[in-house]
Design an enzyme around this catalytic site. Structure first.
Site: not given
Ligand code: GLU
Length: 608
Positions: A419, A485
């Site tokens: 991310t 998150s």
């Molecule tokens: N998929 C994660 C989320 O939506 C974020 C991924 C990440 O930051 O590693 O919280």
């Protein structure tokens, strides 16, 4: 809308001269393609000044945002330009194959709006889609599969943000990113390492290998990586908007790729087919969500509502922390309470937060001071709560006495650290805090052949099986959005934007944002210090992850257990300083350091 457009028209003229200055100063251009050894734009983690600010993990992306601001665009235009550039230079973290959450403070109205551009599950997805013979499929196999690919939300997020609050067309917003894709960006150590970490699975998909493993090798640091397919895809989007991705030939390619992951003939990898159809893609919608908001020591902290758990979990933890005057406590006590509040908030998050279209999420109660008081009374100054902490009951019925703990539930499933987060601000009081993702570093590992972008594996953010005693709010379902998150945050003081920040890092995003706020607000650090400080992430597990440099001895004496982790998060933020300057802040070290820039480092009067 017309106000913005009018203002930016005149400002285009005003700032066009400055653009030339910026170009002359070498602020905006990457090294010329003809140079023997290409250089990336200069990268600094803190910049202060006037006229607008951008902070991202990457200097090309930050420069794209600054260029947009210099040309008279606003913070929304800059955010989309920067995000599109990150899709080129940070393709393992962000891009049009993924999703994200966009938080916007409108300088004209003073309101905060949020866009939910989260990936959705296909209509055919069921609660047991990540199981076989009753058992969860291996996580790594789910990651690299068509099954984990959610319907991307990023193209529609950019389009919606530009249409609603921006001042430029998609064509303008993508123009710099398209150039970077065509000319290439300079490979740095972080990119090479991320490629190395993924090389084995990338090699199994010819389209991915062709793009990221040129001639079968890791790209060398200092060389230029070009992505002409993505440049072409961006050109299509520039003409047709998000529809270029969600309908037509690109959509057909996406669906074909998801339904039959294009493995190399000699690969023996199990890459399960996905369930996505053309109807799923064409039906994707960005959702307007009410932001979460809590008061914290006179500030208003705005965040992202479910399906992200960011806003409720950061907000609930802040409400718990506000029950005591942290400023009167020593640093160990402050950190102890930060860790305890975080552990408790995670217990509640895991039990109560999912996609609000599919499950009933008690957002108001989770963010109420009464619930926070009931939960905070569990925190003792002298010892830690035994883990796992049981979830509370955000039901509006709160006892005066500390309630007996209920039954502890299991931890939520794993969430990978990838991310990216970007923060932009302009001179009209508009601020954007935008976190976007393709989930794992490298997403599903599957590039859509001929289109130049990776598909996400966001659906692995669902629980594969129930972890919450029969009431898991985060099981997969048709059209459902997996719990996130991501915690893009904007803080107002006296009704004006003061601070905006966010981070990548899976579930650690929440603790990074929370800890940075505590560092800044309660421990008196400046924003650059608050971002740079060693982090610890407590999520109601058996131990708290801690970076090197995070002082654990006195916390261990209180009962905390730590496990070492090299790095947590990669935050960016912008703060409005008391003297009216904007301070753009990125990481000094983590993930190789980020990039902060302002439109004008000097006061406008002094420059003339
Ligand atoms: N998929 C994660 C989320 O939506 C974020 C991924 C990440 O930051 O590693 O919280």
């Amino acid at each position: 809308m017309s106000d913005h457009r009018d203002r930016s028209c005149s400002s285009t003229r005003i700032w066009s001269g400055l653009l030339a200055l910026g170009l002359a100063a070498g602020l905006l251009t990457a090294a010329p393609a003809a140079e023997a050894r290409p250089r990336a734009p200069e990268k600094v983690p803190v910049a202060e000044g006037y006229g607008g600010a951008v902070a991202t993990v990457d200097p090309d992306a930050t420069a794209a945002g600054i260029e947009m601001l210099r040309r008279g665009g606003n913070a929304v235009d800059a955010a989309v330009a920067a995000a599109a550039t990150l899709g080129v230079t940070e393709p393992y973290s962000a891009g049009i194959g993924g999703g994200g959450f966009f938080v916007f403070h409108d300088g004209r109205t003073g309101e905060v709006h949020t866009l939910d551009g989260r990936e959705t599950a296909p209509a055919a997805m069921q609660a047991d889609s990540f199981t076989e013979d009753g058992a969860p499929i291996p996580f790594a196999e789910a990651v690299t599969s068509g099954l984990s690919v959610g319907v991307p939300g990023t193209p529609a997020t950019w389009e919606t943000a530009l249409e609603r609050w921006g001042t430029v067309s998609m064509n303008r917003a993508l123009s710099r990113a398209t150039t970077v894709a065509r000319r290439g960006f300079v490979v740095d150590e972080t990119f090479r390492q991320q490629t190395a970490d993924n090389a084995e699975r990338f090699a199994d998909f010819p389209a991915t290998a062709e793009l990221f493993l040129p001639d079968g090798e890791l790209p060398e640091v200092g060389t230029r990586l070009r992505n002409p397919d993505l440049a072409d895809t961006y050109r299509l989007m520039a003409r047709e908007g998000a529809d270029a991705i969600t309908t037509g030939e690109v959509a057909e390619d996406v669906v074909a790729t998801v339904q039959d992951p294009p493995l190399a003939e000699d690969s023996d990898r199990v890459a399960r087919p996905g369930l996505m159809t053309l109807q799923d893609l064409a039906g994707y919608e960005v959702v307007d969500r009410e932001p979460t908001v809590v008061g914290y020591r006179g500030l208003e902290v705005y965040g992202m509502a479910p399906p992200s758990s960011g806003g409720t979990t950061v907000g609930q933890a802040l409400n718990m922390l506000e029950q005591v005057e942290l400023g009167e406590l020593d640093e160990t006590q402050v950190l102890h309470r930060y860790l305890e509040a975080s552990g408790i908030a995670f217990a509640d998050r895991n039990r109560w937060v999912g996609d609000p279209e599919a499950v009933d999420v008690p957002v108001e109660e989770l963010l109420s001071d009464e619930f926070a008081a009931e939960r905070a009374c569990l925190i003792s100054p002298d010892s830690t709560l035994p883990r796992p902490i049981a979830p509370g009951s955000p039901d509006g019925d709160y006892a005066d006495a500390c309630p007996e703990p209920g039954e502890a539930l299991g931890p939520a499933g794993p969430e990978g650290p990838s991310t990216t987060h970007l923060t932009t601000a302009d001179r009209w009081g508009n601020v954007v805090s935008y976190t976007l993702t393709i989930e794992q570093t490298g997403g599903s590992g599957i590039v859509v052949p001929g289109r130049g972008f990776l598909l996400n594996n966001e659906l692995t953010d669902f629980s594969f099986t129930d972890t919450q005693g029969g009431d898991d709010p985060n099981l997969p379902g048709p059209g459902k959005r997996p719990r996130s998150s991501m915690s893009p945050t904007i803080v107002l003081r006296d009704g004006e934007p003061w601070l905006a920040l966010g981070s990548p890092g899976g579930a650690t995003i929440i603790t990074t944002v929370l800890q940075t706020l505590v560092n800044r607000v309660d421990l008196g650090m400046s924003l650059p210090e608050a971002v740079a400080a060693p982090r610890a992430s407590e999520r109601n597990g058996t131990s708290t992850q801690a970076e090197p440099g995070f002082e654990t001895a006195e916390l261990v004496a209180l009962g905390h257990a730590f496990s070492a982790t090299p790095e947590i998060g990669a935050a960016t933020g912008v703060e409005l300083l008391p003297d009216g300057r904007l301070q753009a802040v990125a990481e000094p070290e983590r993930r190789g350091g980020g990039s902060a820039m302002v439109v004008d480092p000097a006061e406008p009067e002094r420059r003339r």
